[in-house]
Write a protein that holds these residues in place. Sequence first.
Motif, PDB file in Angstrom:
ATOM      1  N   ARG A 114      15.259   3.673  23.892  1.00 46.31           N
ATOM      2  CA  ARG A 114      14.507   3.655  22.662  1.00 46.31           C
ATOM      3  C   ARG A 114      13.406   3.443  22.193  1.00 46.31           C
ATOM      4  O   ARG A 114      12.628   3.492  20.937  1.00 46.31           O
ATOM      5  CB  ARG A 114      15.673   2.735  21.880  1.00 46.31           C
ATOM      6  N   THR A 115      13.179   2.981  23.744  1.00 45.22           N
ATOM      7  CA  THR A 115      11.317   2.940  23.103  1.00 45.22           C
ATOM      8  C   THR A 115      10.286   3.801  23.679  1.00 45.22           C
ATOM      9  O   THR A 115       8.768   3.454  23.653  1.00 45.22           O
ATOM     10  CB  THR A 115      10.697   1.546  23.851  1.00 45.22           C
ATOM     11  N   ARG A 141      22.720   6.267  24.910  1.00 40.29           N
ATOM     12  CA  ARG A 141      21.579   5.946  24.982  1.00 40.29           C
ATOM     13  C   ARG A 141      21.339   7.771  25.371  1.00 40.29           C
ATOM     14  O   ARG A 141      20.165   8.026  25.099  1.00 40.29           O
ATOM     15  CB  ARG A 141      21.595   5.501  26.094  1.00 40.29           C
ATOM     16  N   TYR A 144      20.734   9.213  21.730  1.00 41.30           N
ATOM     17  CA  TYR A 144      19.579   8.656  20.906  1.00 41.30           C
ATOM     18  C   TYR A 144      18.768   9.737  21.251  1.00 41.30           C
ATOM     19  O   TYR A 144      17.907  10.577  20.926  1.00 41.30           O
ATOM     20  CB  TYR A 144      19.562   7.735  21.381  1.00 41.30           C
ATOM     21  N   LYS A 148      16.944  12.256  19.038  1.00 39.20           N
ATOM     22  CA  LYS A 148      15.002  12.444  19.662  1.00 39.20           C
ATOM     23  C   LYS A 148      14.504  13.247  20.225  1.00 39.20           C
ATOM     24  O   LYS A 148      13.545  13.787  19.755  1.00 39.20           O
ATOM     25  CB  LYS A 148      14.975  11.131  20.398  1.00 39.20           C
TER      26      LYS A 148
END
Length: 340
Positions: A114-115, A141, A144, A148
């Motif tokens: 996420r970073t 994950r 996500y 993204k």
Amino acid sequence: MEEENSDEQFLEKFSKMSFSYNAFRDFINHQEVIIQDDVVMTAFCDAIRHAHIFEGATVLEVDCGSALFSMLVAKQGAARVFAVDSGNAAQVARQLVRENGLDSVIEVIQGDIRTLKLPPVDVIVSKWMGACLLYSSALDRVIYARDKWLKPNGCIFPDTARLYLSVAEDRNTEQPRHFWSRFYGFNMSHAAGIVQQLPKVGCVLARQILAKPQEIWKMDLRTIKSDQLSFKVPFQLLVQRQEIIDLFVVHFDFSFSGGTDEKVVSTSPWAPSTHWQQTLFHIDQHLPICRGEKFSGNFAVSRGANYLDFDIEWGFRNKLVKIKEHKQIFRLGGGCKDKR
């Protein structure tokens, strides 16, 4: 003296590695059981080798572990591969990639996905399944990463899965409520109540199954949303022989749709055993049942950050027993669920 020399040689070997001993220990603890699962590893490797989606693609492997799948993808002609893992296993994976001469294609990244800042990708690869399919933080994950970075016509590998429910006898195992009620003369009934709320990950034999498994839920990872990972569904099982029902049995299968032929991997009692096995829920009532009778109810899953809650509502009556609107609650992972 020989043992001391052996320890010195071991530590000297690790001093030359690009990762720490703790990283190696974490790698073995978390990856050994996966790598030794021949059924799952062979299925993934065969699916990757027969897929047509990797040539010239940008690929992201989520929770890469050993980065074995990333290396296979690179061998299939991927232009660029990002292998991401938040744990120390990434340090070992980085060296494995380097030793196999694939570091010009594969970038191993240790960190929280996420970073990260990554380019759009054509394919996401991940062994995202957990016990009872959904007991896995990797699944979050992957979702996500999909939202993204996955391109509009991109692929997830594997991408579909189905959950099945059946019932089984377990005559050779003492029920938790009996085993814990009196232990060496002590009253352990409170412990029995806790144990009965804990599903067991284990194997049942095909001959123990009493009803044809019913598909109760399916998911497509290309489109599913996080809030859809909790659900409540009805079930109705047709019993195939007279017996006493001891267990609810849950298994799953998943498939790869990016190859020439769709490959399905099953964790059912009829399939070769995997490290996921099946998920077993003890029935807390005496439940004799006859061939041709139907056993029905509702099966609910509520998914938390590090646990799965299950509410199983059922009722049954025949000439031998009458049980109306019975409810059992279970928790996989985390603490025990409060009774309601």
